[in-house]
Write an enzyme that holds these catalytic residues in place. Sequence first.
Site, PDB file in Angstrom:
ATOM      1  N   ARG A 152      -0.257  -0.190 -10.270  1.00 42.30           N
ATOM      2  CA  ARG A 152      -0.195   1.033 -11.077  1.00 42.30           C
ATOM      3  C   ARG A 152       0.656   2.084 -10.379  1.00 42.30           C
ATOM      4  NH1 ARG A 152      -6.185   2.878 -12.134  1.00 42.30           N
ATOM      5  NH2 ARG A 152      -5.116   4.362 -13.494  1.00 42.30           N
ATOM      6  N   GLY A 153       1.224   2.996 -11.168  1.00 40.25           N
ATOM      7  CA  GLY A 153       1.941   4.146 -10.628  1.00 40.25           C
ATOM      8  C   GLY A 153       3.085   3.780  -9.709  1.00 40.25           C
ATOM      9  N   ALA A 198      -1.928   1.896  -1.194  1.00 38.43           N
ATOM     10  CA  ALA A 198      -3.219   2.222  -1.802  1.00 38.43           C
ATOM     11  C   ALA A 198      -3.759   3.544  -1.276  1.00 38.43           C
ATOM     12  CB  ALA A 198      -4.225   1.102  -1.527  1.00 38.43           C
ATOM     13  N   ILE A 229      -6.529   7.174  -2.437  1.00 34.42           N
ATOM     14  CA  ILE A 229      -7.383   7.876  -3.379  1.00 34.42           C
ATOM     15  C   ILE A 229      -7.422   9.354  -3.038  1.00 34.42           C
ATOM     16  CG2 ILE A 229      -8.851   5.860  -3.770  1.00 34.42           C
ATOM     17  CD1 ILE A 229     -10.963   7.230  -1.954  1.00 34.42           C
ATOM     18  N   GLY A 260      -7.451  22.439  -1.105  1.00 36.45           N
ATOM     19  CA  GLY A 260      -8.387  21.506  -1.717  1.00 36.45           C
ATOM     20  C   GLY A 260      -8.193  20.064  -1.316  1.00 36.45           C
ATOM     21  N   TYR A 318      -7.363  14.514   2.181  1.00 33.22           N
ATOM     22  CA  TYR A 318      -6.162  13.761   1.794  1.00 33.22           C
ATOM     23  C   TYR A 318      -4.990  14.083   2.721  1.00 33.22           C
ATOM     24  CZ  TYR A 318      -2.426  11.978  -1.247  1.00 33.22           C
ATOM     25  OH  TYR A 318      -1.346  11.294  -1.760  1.00 33.22           O
ATOM     26  N   PRO A 371       6.492  10.842  -0.833  1.00 33.24           N
ATOM     27  CA  PRO A 371       6.872  11.314  -2.167  1.00 33.24           C
ATOM     28  C   PRO A 371       6.368  12.726  -2.411  1.00 33.24           C
ATOM     29  CG  PRO A 371       5.713   9.188  -2.250  1.00 33.24           C
ATOM     30  CD  PRO A 371       5.497   9.770  -0.886  1.00 33.24           C
ATOM     31  N   TYR A 384       5.786  15.376  -5.917  1.00 36.91           N
ATOM     32  CA  TYR A 384       5.071  15.168  -7.180  1.00 36.91           C
ATOM     33  C   TYR A 384       5.890  14.265  -8.091  1.00 36.91           C
ATOM     34  CZ  TYR A 384       1.730  18.589  -5.600  1.00 36.91           C
ATOM     35  OH  TYR A 384       0.763  19.231  -4.869  1.00 36.91           O
TER      36      TYR A 384
END
Length: 240
Positions: A12-13, A83, A85, A143, A147, A177, A179
């Site tokens: 995905r993505g 991978a 999250i 926030g 990450y 990367p 956005y």
Amino acid sequence: MARTALVTGGTRGIGAAISKALKAEGYQVAATYAGNDEAAAKFTAETGIQTYKWNVADYDESKAGIAKVEAEVGPIDVVVANAGITRDAPFHKMTPEQWHQVVDTNLTGVFNTVHPVWPGMRERKFGRVIVISSINGQKGQFGQVNYAATKAGDLGIIKSLAQEGARAGITANAVCPGYTATDMVMAVPEKVRESIIAQIPVGRLGEPEEIARCVVFLAADDAGFVNGSTITANGAQFVV
């Protein structure tokens, strides 16, 4: 014989774009996913790329999955640790669970993915380790303490691995990367997306295929002198 590439989170993505780009360049590609069986089956049907399910946060699962890939596809020459999250929250509201989930996947997951393939790369005197980091690992982000910490840590991993693997013909590099127009970003409310784009000097989001082309370059046999580097692909939003 075609080289074998493993792309974690590769259905995905950005990961899907990387898997497809590597296949188009003649690599035998294996893509991992964490949980969406239906999406993975659809991806394989559309691309012909084999998919494998495991949790990169679990070392034993990763080691067993990699052994299966090497038995069915071939020794892994190129590993793309993509991978990742998010579990976003302001730091004063962030829970230990949110911290550990992101660290276990985005940082420890890189160790779990690279460590099992490292001995084979050293033995064969060739390897390409490519980690997909993030602009937010370079500049931080409100926030996203968890990450950003993991994505900054990923850069430390590649700088160290580059030095350890250099004499064995192994390179380790990262792509950061900015956005990018993935499903996740496109699902953000339009006004929020417009505010993000307003911060990007080129005036648009990146395309997953643009990130994939960075990976294809780093994976190539003739990229052997590029080692311990970070390709920043963010439309000049943050210049390093």
